[in-house]
Design an enzyme around this catalytic site. Structure first.
Site, mmCIF file in Angstrom:
data_model
loop_
_atom_site.group_PDB
_atom_site.id
_atom_site.type_symbol
_atom_site.label_atom_id
_atom_site.label_comp_id
_atom_site.label_asym_id
_atom_site.label_seq_id
_atom_site.Cartn_x
_atom_site.Cartn_y
_atom_site.Cartn_z
ATOM 1 N N GLY A 15 -26.329 -20.711 -14.906
ATOM 2 C CA GLY A 15 -27.387 -21.167 -14.340
ATOM 3 C C GLY A 15 -28.589 -21.363 -14.896
ATOM 4 O O GLY A 15 -28.507 -21.654 -16.211
ATOM 5 N N ALA A 70 -26.960 -14.429 -10.302
ATOM 6 C CA ALA A 70 -27.414 -13.778 -8.783
ATOM 7 C C ALA A 70 -27.093 -14.753 -7.815
ATOM 8 O O ALA A 70 -26.693 -16.017 -7.867
ATOM 9 C CB ALA A 70 -28.958 -13.622 -8.769
ATOM 10 N N THR A 111 -37.093 -11.049 -8.857
ATOM 11 C CA THR A 111 -37.935 -12.209 -8.341
ATOM 12 C C THR A 111 -39.232 -11.510 -7.404
ATOM 13 O O THR A 111 -39.385 -10.300 -7.126
ATOM 14 C CB THR A 111 -36.985 -12.870 -7.078
ATOM 15 O OG1 THR A 111 -37.824 -13.647 -6.461
ATOM 16 C CG2 THR A 111 -36.273 -11.528 -6.282
ATOM 17 N N TYR A 135 -32.620 -12.200 1.143
ATOM 18 C CA TYR A 135 -32.545 -12.282 -0.572
ATOM 19 C C TYR A 135 -33.560 -11.345 -1.098
ATOM 20 O O TYR A 135 -32.996 -10.624 -2.111
ATOM 21 C CB TYR A 135 -33.113 -13.857 -0.876
ATOM 22 C CG TYR A 135 -33.154 -14.205 -2.352
ATOM 23 C CD1 TYR A 135 -32.147 -14.333 -3.506
ATOM 24 C CD2 TYR A 135 -34.571 -14.602 -2.895
ATOM 25 C CE1 TYR A 135 -32.330 -14.608 -4.856
ATOM 26 C CE2 TYR A 135 -34.919 -14.467 -4.273
ATOM 27 C CZ TYR A 135 -33.548 -14.541 -5.192
ATOM 28 O OH TYR A 135 -34.066 -14.672 -6.589
ATOM 29 N N TRP A 160 -40.730 -19.137 -9.441
ATOM 30 C CA TRP A 160 -40.711 -20.414 -9.495
ATOM 31 C C TRP A 160 -40.311 -20.976 -10.623
ATOM 32 O O TRP A 160 -40.840 -21.631 -11.340
ATOM 33 C CB TRP A 160 -42.237 -20.737 -9.193
ATOM 34 C CG TRP A 160 -42.892 -20.504 -7.978
ATOM 35 C CD1 TRP A 160 -42.782 -19.550 -6.935
ATOM 36 C CD2 TRP A 160 -44.005 -21.381 -7.258
ATOM 37 N NE1 TRP A 160 -43.508 -19.618 -5.953
ATOM 38 C CE2 TRP A 160 -44.318 -20.775 -6.149
ATOM 39 C CE3 TRP A 160 -44.810 -22.364 -7.634
ATOM 40 C CZ2 TRP A 160 -45.362 -21.232 -5.189
ATOM 41 C CZ3 TRP A 160 -46.052 -23.006 -7.062
ATOM 42 C CH2 TRP A 160 -46.192 -22.422 -5.731
HETATM 43 N N1 LIG Z 1 -34.723 -19.994 -9.462
HETATM 44 C C1 LIG Z 1 -35.922 -19.211 -9.339
HETATM 45 O O1 LIG Z 1 -36.991 -19.988 -8.753
HETATM 46 C C2 LIG Z 1 -36.093 -17.729 -9.418
HETATM 47 C C3 LIG Z 1 -37.441 -17.072 -9.282
HETATM 48 C C4 LIG Z 1 -37.500 -15.873 -9.479
HETATM 49 C C5 LIG Z 1 -36.390 -15.118 -9.855
HETATM 50 N N2 LIG Z 1 -35.316 -15.516 -10.167
HETATM 51 C C6 LIG Z 1 -34.190 -14.747 -10.666
HETATM 52 O O2 LIG Z 1 -33.909 -15.399 -11.981
HETATM 53 C C7 LIG Z 1 -32.606 -15.003 -12.312
HETATM 54 C C8 LIG Z 1 -32.109 -16.486 -12.684
HETATM 55 O O3 LIG Z 1 -32.120 -17.299 -11.732
HETATM 56 P P1 LIG Z 1 -31.596 -18.805 -11.803
HETATM 57 O O4 LIG Z 1 -32.483 -19.704 -11.441
HETATM 58 O O5 LIG Z 1 -31.264 -18.898 -13.313
HETATM 59 O O6 LIG Z 1 -30.323 -18.578 -10.900
HETATM 60 P P2 LIG Z 1 -29.329 -19.886 -10.872
HETATM 61 O O7 LIG Z 1 -29.482 -21.070 -11.437
HETATM 62 O O8 LIG Z 1 -29.000 -19.907 -9.265
HETATM 63 O O9 LIG Z 1 -28.087 -19.213 -11.746
HETATM 64 C C9 LIG Z 1 -27.435 -18.078 -10.970
HETATM 65 C C10 LIG Z 1 -26.252 -17.912 -11.500
HETATM 66 O O10 LIG Z 1 -25.459 -16.708 -10.978
HETATM 67 C C11 LIG Z 1 -24.128 -17.018 -11.138
HETATM 68 N N3 LIG Z 1 -23.318 -16.498 -10.163
HETATM 69 C C12 LIG Z 1 -23.208 -16.380 -8.581
HETATM 70 N N4 LIG Z 1 -22.532 -15.359 -8.177
HETATM 71 C C13 LIG Z 1 -21.899 -14.646 -9.321
HETATM 72 C C14 LIG Z 1 -21.088 -13.808 -9.468
HETATM 73 N N5 LIG Z 1 -20.398 -13.245 -8.709
HETATM 74 N N6 LIG Z 1 -20.622 -13.353 -10.770
HETATM 75 C C15 LIG Z 1 -21.132 -14.061 -11.752
HETATM 76 N N7 LIG Z 1 -22.067 -14.849 -11.804
HETATM 77 C C16 LIG Z 1 -22.571 -15.501 -10.644
HETATM 78 C C17 LIG Z 1 -23.998 -18.489 -10.518
HETATM 79 O O11 LIG Z 1 -22.747 -19.178 -11.107
HETATM 80 P P3 LIG Z 1 -21.920 -19.879 -10.216
HETATM 81 O O12 LIG Z 1 -22.850 -21.349 -9.942
HETATM 82 O O13 LIG Z 1 -20.891 -20.645 -11.444
HETATM 83 O O14 LIG Z 1 -21.248 -19.331 -9.059
HETATM 84 C C18 LIG Z 1 -25.310 -18.990 -11.342
HETATM 85 O O15 LIG Z 1 -25.064 -19.962 -12.172
HETATM 86 C C19 LIG Z 1 -32.002 -14.556 -11.066
HETATM 87 O O16 LIG Z 1 -31.960 -13.171 -11.025
HETATM 88 C C20 LIG Z 1 -32.897 -15.060 -9.862
HETATM 89 O O17 LIG Z 1 -32.783 -13.971 -8.598
HETATM 90 C C21 LIG Z 1 -35.204 -16.861 -9.967
#
Ligand SMILES: NC(=O)c1ccc[n+]([C@@H]2O[C@H](COP(=O)([O-])OP(=O)(O)OC[C@H]3O[C@@H](n4cnc5c(N)ncnc54)[C@H](OP(=O)(O)O)[C@@H]3O)[C@@H](O)[C@H]2O)c1
Length: 302
Positions: A15, A70, A111, A135, A160
């Site tokens: 991710g 996630a 988040t 979510y 974000w």
């Molecule tokens: N993106 C944002 O704006 C944002 C904002 C606030 C908080 N967050 C939090 O920050 C964290 C990282 O976010 P991010 O943006 O890096 O997320 P991301 O790019 O969507 O990456 C999440 C990763 O989780 C993996 N995943 C999904 N299901 C899974 C499972 N069953 N077992 C193991 N891995 C699994 C996915 O892998 P696959 O694709 O290979 O399935 C994906 O690579 C998360 O906790 C998110 O809630 C993100």
């Protein structure tokens, strides 16, 4: 502590944050994607934490797990709650139990969506959580499951997020800049855009504190780049970084863009507790955006 003696296991390693952690200056980072380590498989999770801890200790390194995995598809979660829950709650709980059993500290990412978004001042970690989306509810329940599993754990809420290794707002704006003469972006939702480069550095610093047995005194911390802006102003800043005319981006209201999951109007998270824990505050979001383009311009423009 420096990152010199740290070893990180990063579920969700493909991710946005996971990829950034994988390239951090830590001697050992194992960042498996979901194909290699699926948090829904508790036995697999237990084995992975156990063998990672063993490898780290054999190499005189201190193991810490960072949960970057996630279910993050905010709109899809509204009609797929079971899938979101199986990863964000049950998967997080299984990981925390495995960490507790093997005495490995855990940094668990969460988040701004745990809040309603009705506030007009930055949210502190202890402010009442009132998620308005599936979510957000699953992420809040995941936080609680992690913190009650008996591990040395800290929840880090961010917001974000954008970086080179994923689909995100900056890359969407880059694409739209190529495809359209002008576009409208919502101006009535505010937050702090957070670059994975800075977020990963903060997470590594926190992991280093755990490894040194200087655990944070608070179970939940907030970590975003500093400052605040709207999606509209953020989009204009991206256009400026791309060398495009920011005037091509026009403001609109949330009402004009209904989504399956309502977006928080106010997503600004206070970094006060982060700084009080002795952790380095992240720089202002605008200079972070410039740094992101300097570091990863090719990927962010794609
Ligand atoms: N993106 C944002 O704006 C944002 C904002 C606030 C908080 N967050 C939090 O920050 C964290 C990282 O976010 P991010 O943006 O890096 O997320 P991301 O790019 O969507 O990456 C999440 C990763 O989780 C993996 N995943 C999904 N299901 C899974 C499972 N069953 N077992 C193991 N891995 C699994 C996915 O892998 P696959 O694709 O290979 O399935 C994906 O690579 C998360 O906790 C998110 O809630 C993100």
């Amino acid at each position: 502590m420096s990152a010199k003696r740290l070893a990180l296991l990063v579920p969700g390693g493909r991710g946005q944050l996971g990829r950034e952690l994988a390239r951090s200056a830590v001697p050992l980072v194992h960042a498996p994607g979901s194909g290699e380590l699926d948090l829904r498989d508790a036995a697999e999770v237990g084995d992975a934490v156990g063998s990672f801890a063993e490898t780290a200790l054999d190499n005189d390194l201190r193991p810490v797990v960072v949960n970057a995995a996630a279910y993050t598809a905010v709109d899809a979660a509204e009609s797929d709650a079971d899938a979101a829950r199986s990863i964000n709650v049950d998967g997080a709980a299984a990981l925390a139990r495995a960490c507790a059993a093997r005495r490995v500290p855990l940094v668990h990412m969460s988040t701004d969506y745990v809040f309603s978004g009705d506030a007009d001042v930055p949210y502190e970690p202890d402010d009442p959580a009132e998620p308005r989306t599936v979510y957000g509810r699953t992420k809040l329940d995941g936080e609680r499951a992690v913190l009650s599993a008996g591990a040395r754990a800290c929840v880090v809420r961010t917001a974000w997020v954008y970086g080179a290794g994923g689909q995100n707002f900056v890359r969407t704006m880059s694409r739209l800049e190529r495809e359209r003469d002008s576009l409208s972006v919502v101006d009535d939702q505010v937050g702090a855009p957070t670059w994975t480069g800075d977020l990963a550095a903060g997470v590594v610093q926190l992991a280093g504190s755990f490894a040194e047995r200087r655990d944070p005194q608070r179970p939940v911390l907030h970590c975003t780049n500093a400052g605040r802006t709207s999606w509209f102003s953020f989009a204009r800043a991206v256009f400026a970084e791309l060398g495009a005319d920011p005037e091509r981006v026009q403001p609109c209201s949330t009402e004009e863009f209904p989504r399956p999951a309502p977006r928080p109007a106010h997503s600004v998270l206070s970094g006060r507790a982060w700084a009080a824990a002795g952790l380095t505050p992240l720089r202002d979001w605008r200079s972070a955006l410039t740094a992101a383009f300097e570091t990863d311009g090719a990927a962010l423009r794609r």
